[in-house]
Design an enzyme around this catalytic site. Structure first.
Site, PDB file in Angstrom:
ATOM      1  N   ASN A 101       0.801  -1.238   0.000  1.00 27.52           N
ATOM      2  CA  ASN A 101       0.000   0.000   0.000  1.00 27.52           C
ATOM      3  C   ASN A 101       0.829   1.282   0.000  1.00 27.52           C
ATOM      4  OD1 ASN A 101       0.706  -0.420   2.659  1.00 27.52           O
ATOM      5  ND2 ASN A 101      -1.289   0.159   3.487  1.00 27.52           N
ATOM      6  N   GLU A 114       4.614  -3.984  12.344  1.00 32.43           N
ATOM      7  CA  GLU A 114       3.652  -2.906  12.037  1.00 32.43           C
ATOM      8  C   GLU A 114       2.479  -3.574  11.335  1.00 32.43           C
ATOM      9  OE1 GLU A 114       3.838   0.178  12.935  1.00 32.43           O
ATOM     10  OE2 GLU A 114       5.921   0.376  13.539  1.00 32.43           O
ATOM     11  N   CYS A 146      -3.260   1.405   6.840  1.00 28.00           N
ATOM     12  CA  CYS A 146      -3.450   0.833   8.173  1.00 28.00           C
ATOM     13  C   CYS A 146      -4.014   1.878   9.119  1.00 28.00           C
ATOM     14  CB  CYS A 146      -2.115   0.319   8.707  1.00 28.00           C
ATOM     15  SG  CYS A 146      -0.822   1.576   8.607  1.00 28.00           S
ATOM     16  N   GLU A 168       8.405   2.852  14.491  1.00 26.74           N
ATOM     17  CA  GLU A 168       9.258   3.257  13.369  1.00 26.74           C
ATOM     18  C   GLU A 168       9.272   4.771  13.291  1.00 26.74           C
ATOM     19  OE1 GLU A 168       7.697   1.020   9.966  1.00 26.74           O
ATOM     20  OE2 GLU A 168       9.241  -0.480  10.328  1.00 26.74           O
TER      21      GLU A 168
END
Ligand code: NAD
Length: 490
Positions: free
Chosen positions: A164, A263, A297, A471
């Site tokens: 994505n 993640e 997400c 991150e």
């Protein structure tokens, strides 16, 4: 049947310029099998790239292991300078790289260019962090000896990324890994290998030493990556993708007690209180919902609005959503590009039909478009009950699902009623309520009166089944470092 894509000359040139091989030990490597790359706007094949088998995967890990010692010993300033050159090269090449991402993934060109700038910023941020690795020196509480604390690269790292954000999700891992002194094997998603190959070429052009970053794409990720995850030379897995796959990989990592960063998926609630600035809330919801055509997400999955303002909010959001231009991402002004594939369209349609059957009303959209291409229109549903399947599943499409609430407690409890915990959004003009609700929400990130939270300088990540680790931000580099304590007897 696979048909050749009809591309403009500039589009064809951009695709043809991308290397098609695996990138191992600084060289491009062809394979016997190939992997087709599709244009989701037409369903046609853009090109075919190399398709790694397990032996190729092991060759990539061999290369990363061989390069590890020298890379860890490379002065931080040199690592930093390389990252800064990559940062500049990405910015200079934004239009071409953005076009590649749009063609293979479908997102509108403006968003794709934004993604390149976002990705470039990770290289700058971690270039700045590479030279700031700190340590410590302190007397033991009992006196006599001293504690020396230093940090070292964790070692060869496996980086697995989703389709994505095909450039940014790689950049968010590669930049801190390199800054920390780790070499890596990167496996992009099979739908979007071209963006990662183009990034590898840019890094090579900026002076990346052979073997420091290796890229393998494959139609069979389990066959190629499982042996690498089980190999005790791999010291770290950083994965971005679905929670289901993340759980499987965590179980595999248990074999060697490998360090992980995960993640994973989200199910973001977006809360609009009756004291919110409704214009701001509508714009925030639009941003939180429509970024990447809802395939993020961080996408607002459940929009919960206080009863008194729900009708007004829903009408305004529906008007804005209905007016968004839909089409191929390369066309000017398009906001709603195609979804990644036909399966994604079927899933979104199934979720909308289920919500409808349970009593939700469609204010705009609600029906997939016929092909070619995999288009789903911007959709707004109101009166979505909590038992609708889309309240418990990542929609991953341009569907705003609005439910109603009465009290703050109820809003927080319903927002937290999910195994996911990546991000949430709160719209209120009441500062006390805003902070109270932000603290009560069980997510790793919260947007207070804003619909986008991603920023390379901020710690991105989730709690609960949305992941482990962060991150970006000041702690992003820690994911690729081990802390070593040396006891010194004086
Ligand atoms: P996915 O889990 O299907 O795939 C992600 C990656 O894992 C791909 O590269 C895939 O090839 C690889 N993979 C799949 N099975 C594997 C296996 N057995 N062994 C090794 N690798 C394997 O996810 P996706 O459909 O590509 O991406 C969408 C998902 O990613 C959504 O759930 C989304 O929420 C999540 N995501 C999370 C974040 C975040 O930062 N939390 C960011 C972007 C996307």
């Amino acid at each position: 049947m696979l048909t050749e894509s009809t591309l403009s000359a500039a589009e064809r040139a951009a695709i043809d310029k991308v290397p098609r091989g695996l990138f191992i030990e600084g060289r491009w490597r062809a394979t016997a099998r190939t992997l087709p790359v599709f244009d989701p706007a037409t369903g046609a094949v853009l090109c075919a790239v190399a398709d790694a088998d397990p032996a190729d995967g092991l060759a990539a890990l061999d290369a990363a292991c061989a390069a590890q010692r020298d890379w860890a010993a490379t002065p931080p300033r040199e690592r930093s300078d390389l990252l800064m050159r990559v940062h500049r090269a990405l910015l200079a090449d934004t239009d071409r790289l953005g076009l590649i991402a749009t063609l293979e993934m479908g997102k509108p060109l403006a968003e794709a260019r934004g993604e390149i700038a976002y990705a470039a910023e990770f290289f700058r941020w971690f270039a700045e962090e590479a030279v700031r690795l700190d340590g410590g020196y302190m007397p033991a509480p009992t006196g006599g000896s001293r504690f020396l604390v230093t940090r070292q690269p964790v070692g060869p790292s496996l980086l697995i990324t989703p389709w994505n954000f095909p450039v940014a999700m790689g950049a968010r891992k590669i930049a801190p890994a390199l800054a920390a002194g780790c070499t890596c094997v990167v496996k992009p998603a099979e739908q979007t290998p071209l963006s990662m190959l183009a990034l590898a070429e840019v890094m090579a052009g900026a002076g990346l030493p052979a073997g420091v970053v290796n890229v393998v794409m494959t139609a069979d990720p389990a066959a190629v990556m499982t042996p690498l995850i089980l190999d005790d030379r791999s010291r770290k897995l950083s994965f971005t993708g679905s929670t289901a796959v993340g759980k499987q990989l965590l179980a595999q990592c248990a074999r060697t007690v490998m360090r992980t960063s995960m993640e994973l998926g989200g199910n973001a609630p977006l809360l609009v209180f009756d004291d919110a600035d409704l214009d701001e809330a509508v714009e925030g919801a639009l941003a939180a919902k429509m970024r990447n055509i809802g395939q993020a997400c961080t996408a607002a999955n459940r929009i919960l609005v206080q009863r008194g303002v729900a009708g007004d909010f829903a009408r305004r959001l529906a008007d804005r959503m209905a007016a968004l231009p839909m089409g191929r991402g390369t066309e000017p002004d398009v906001v709603v590009g195609p979804l990644i594939d036909a399966e994604a369209v079927d899933k979104v349609q199934r979720l909308v039909d289920d919500a409808r059957a349970r009593g939700a009303t469609v204010l705009t959209g609600g029906t997939a478009l016929p092909g070619p291409g995999t288009f789903y229109p911007a959709t707004v549903l109101i009166d979505v009950p909590d038992d609708a399947e889309l309240c418990h599943t990542e929609i991953f499409g341009p569907v705003a699902a609005i439910g109603l609430f009465d009290t703050e407690d109820e809003a927080v409890n319903r927002a937290n009623d999910t195994p996911y915990g990546l991000v949430s959004y709160v719209f209120t003009e009441n500062l006390r309520r805003g902070l109270r609700v932000c603290e009560a929400l069980e997510t790793g990130m919260v947007g207070l009166n804003q619909g986008v939270v991603s920023n390379p300088a901020a710690p991105f990540g989730g709690v609960k089944e949305s992941g482990l680790g962060r991150e970006g931000g000041l702690t992003g580099i820690d994911e690729f470092l081990e802390t070593k304590y040396i006891g010194v007897r004086l």
